[in-house]
Design an enzyme around this catalytic site. Structure first.
Site, PDB file in Angstrom:
ATOM      1  N   ASP A 104      -3.171  26.862 -35.141  1.00 28.85           N
ATOM      2  CA  ASP A 104      -4.270  26.171 -34.182  1.00 28.85           C
ATOM      3  C   ASP A 104      -5.900  27.221 -34.974  1.00 28.85           C
ATOM      4  O   ASP A 104      -5.978  27.922 -35.198  1.00 28.85           O
ATOM      5  CB  ASP A 104      -3.652  27.395 -32.653  1.00 28.85           C
ATOM      6  CG  ASP A 104      -4.148  27.076 -31.537  1.00 28.85           C
ATOM      7  OD1 ASP A 104      -5.374  26.666 -31.059  1.00 28.85           O
ATOM      8  OD2 ASP A 104      -4.414  28.191 -30.862  1.00 28.85           O
ATOM      9  N   ASN A 112     -16.559  23.553 -27.969  1.00 27.89           N
ATOM     10  CA  ASN A 112     -16.768  22.832 -26.886  1.00 27.89           C
ATOM     11  C   ASN A 112     -17.578  23.170 -26.093  1.00 27.89           C
ATOM     12  O   ASN A 112     -18.856  22.347 -25.454  1.00 27.89           O
ATOM     13  CB  ASN A 112     -15.608  22.173 -26.614  1.00 27.89           C
ATOM     14  CG  ASN A 112     -14.502  21.590 -27.609  1.00 27.89           C
ATOM     15  OD1 ASN A 112     -14.796  20.958 -28.039  1.00 27.89           O
ATOM     16  ND2 ASN A 112     -13.366  21.452 -26.916  1.00 27.89           N
ATOM     17  N   HIS A 117     -18.033  18.335 -26.275  1.00 31.22           N
ATOM     18  CA  HIS A 117     -16.657  18.484 -26.648  1.00 31.22           C
ATOM     19  C   HIS A 117     -16.840  16.970 -27.142  1.00 31.22           C
ATOM     20  O   HIS A 117     -15.802  17.384 -28.279  1.00 31.22           O
ATOM     21  CB  HIS A 117     -15.940  17.142 -25.659  1.00 31.22           C
ATOM     22  CG  HIS A 117     -15.628  18.700 -24.554  1.00 31.22           C
ATOM     23  ND1 HIS A 117     -16.913  19.160 -22.761  1.00 31.22           N
ATOM     24  CD2 HIS A 117     -14.206  18.897 -24.684  1.00 31.22           C
ATOM     25  CE1 HIS A 117     -15.130  19.905 -23.095  1.00 31.22           C
ATOM     26  NE2 HIS A 117     -14.379  20.391 -23.652  1.00 31.22           N
ATOM     27  N   ASP A 121     -14.931  17.096 -30.726  1.00 27.59           N
ATOM     28  CA  ASP A 121     -13.871  15.929 -31.344  1.00 27.59           C
ATOM     29  C   ASP A 121     -14.435  15.739 -32.961  1.00 27.59           C
ATOM     30  O   ASP A 121     -13.721  15.344 -34.177  1.00 27.59           O
ATOM     31  CB  ASP A 121     -14.392  14.962 -30.532  1.00 27.59           C
ATOM     32  CG  ASP A 121     -13.785  15.064 -29.377  1.00 27.59           C
ATOM     33  OD1 ASP A 121     -13.062  16.180 -29.037  1.00 27.59           O
ATOM     34  OD2 ASP A 121     -13.954  14.374 -28.435  1.00 27.59           O
ATOM     35  N   GLU A 147      -6.212  22.113 -30.120  1.00 26.15           N
ATOM     36  CA  GLU A 147      -7.223  22.220 -31.655  1.00 26.15           C
ATOM     37  C   GLU A 147      -5.619  22.599 -32.159  1.00 26.15           C
ATOM     38  O   GLU A 147      -5.882  23.168 -33.516  1.00 26.15           O
ATOM     39  CB  GLU A 147      -8.166  23.188 -31.416  1.00 26.15           C
ATOM     40  CG  GLU A 147      -7.035  24.340 -30.555  1.00 26.15           C
ATOM     41  CD  GLU A 147      -7.530  24.330 -29.128  1.00 26.15           C
ATOM     42  OE1 GLU A 147      -7.583  25.355 -28.390  1.00 26.15           O
ATOM     43  OE2 GLU A 147      -7.405  23.744 -28.101  1.00 26.15           O
TER      44      GLU A 147
END
Length: 242
Positions: A104, A112, A117, A121, A147
């Site tokens: 994680d 973000n 975002h 990404d 994530e």
């Protein structure tokens, strides 16, 4: 081309059935109305039709596979592929080492929220590349969701899995993810569990979860323990990760 693929994907069984029926009708007409001299020409035409039909069928299968088992953002396997792979490996490696790691990204929501975002990404895609480049061909790297990622490592003991994850952790913490996030450091927390751990737990306690979900649950618990300190890898053990 895209419209054609959409039509094929939405009703492939109908289209292929109609094509099959048309070929059958052509063969009947050939023997009924055409002179023998033209039979060879028609056979060539039918062969071409079958080749084209097979090509389109291949496109349909490929598209269905991508939609069902691939994460569209990173190109990694998705949760469907993860469960299918882990189940197969648990069946194949009953008497051999098998390790599962859950990863994680630390504080990824801040990435973000701060940079958007699209930038997030980009980080996820690059991270997926790093994971693929630094694992073996026999390992399966998947995007679990958001994530979070998972790595299934067959024929690997706990020591080998831990060493691999530590190496990847060091690579990622020192990697420059670029100007989109102002070169901010990216780290992850990971928990790893082995099939030997799983077997011992199942022998000593009774769980409502099936072995597949229990395997994931144990890796999750180790990962949650790692999240307490961040940027670390935690090996599952019953006392520490209970």
């Amino acid at each position: 081309m895209a419209k054609t693929l959409n039509v094929l994907q939405n009703s492939p069984h109908t289209i292929l059935a109609v094509l099959g029926g048309c070929i059958g009708v052509l063969i009947c007409l050939m023997y009924t109305f055409l002179p023998t001299a033209l039979h060879l020409n028609l056979f060539v035409i039918i062969t071409v039709i079958l080749v084209v039909k097979g090509w389109f069928l291949g496109l349909i299968i490929r598209r269905l596979f991508i939609n069902g088992y691939r994460d569209t953002l990173t190109g990694l396997g998705n949760k469907n592929m993860f469960y299918n792979t882990l189940k197969n490996e648990m069946t194949r490696t009953r008497s051999k080492d098998l390790c599962l790691a859950m990863l994680d990204l630390d504080n990824f929501k801040q990435i973000n929220d701060t940079f958007g975002h699209i930038a997030g990404d980009t980080v996820l895609k690059k991270l997926a590349e790093i994971l693929k480049q630094n694992t073996r061909g026999t390992d399966s790297v998947v995007r679990w969701g958001g994530e979070e990622f998972a790595i299934v490592m067959p024929h690997t003991n706990m020591q080998g899995a831990y060493a691999l994850l530590e190496r990847i952790r060091i690579i990622i913490e020192s990697y420059d993810f670029g100007p989109q996030i102002n070169s901010r450091q990216i780290t992850f927390s990971s928990g790893v569990v082995s099939s030997i751990n799983l077997s011992k737990v199942m022998q000593t306690k009774t769980y409502e979860l099936n072995p597949l979900d229990l395997f994931v649950n144990l890796a999750d618990k180790a990962m949650y323990r790692a999240k307490a300190s961040k940027n670390t890898v935690v090996r599952w053990n019953e006392e520490y990760c209970a």
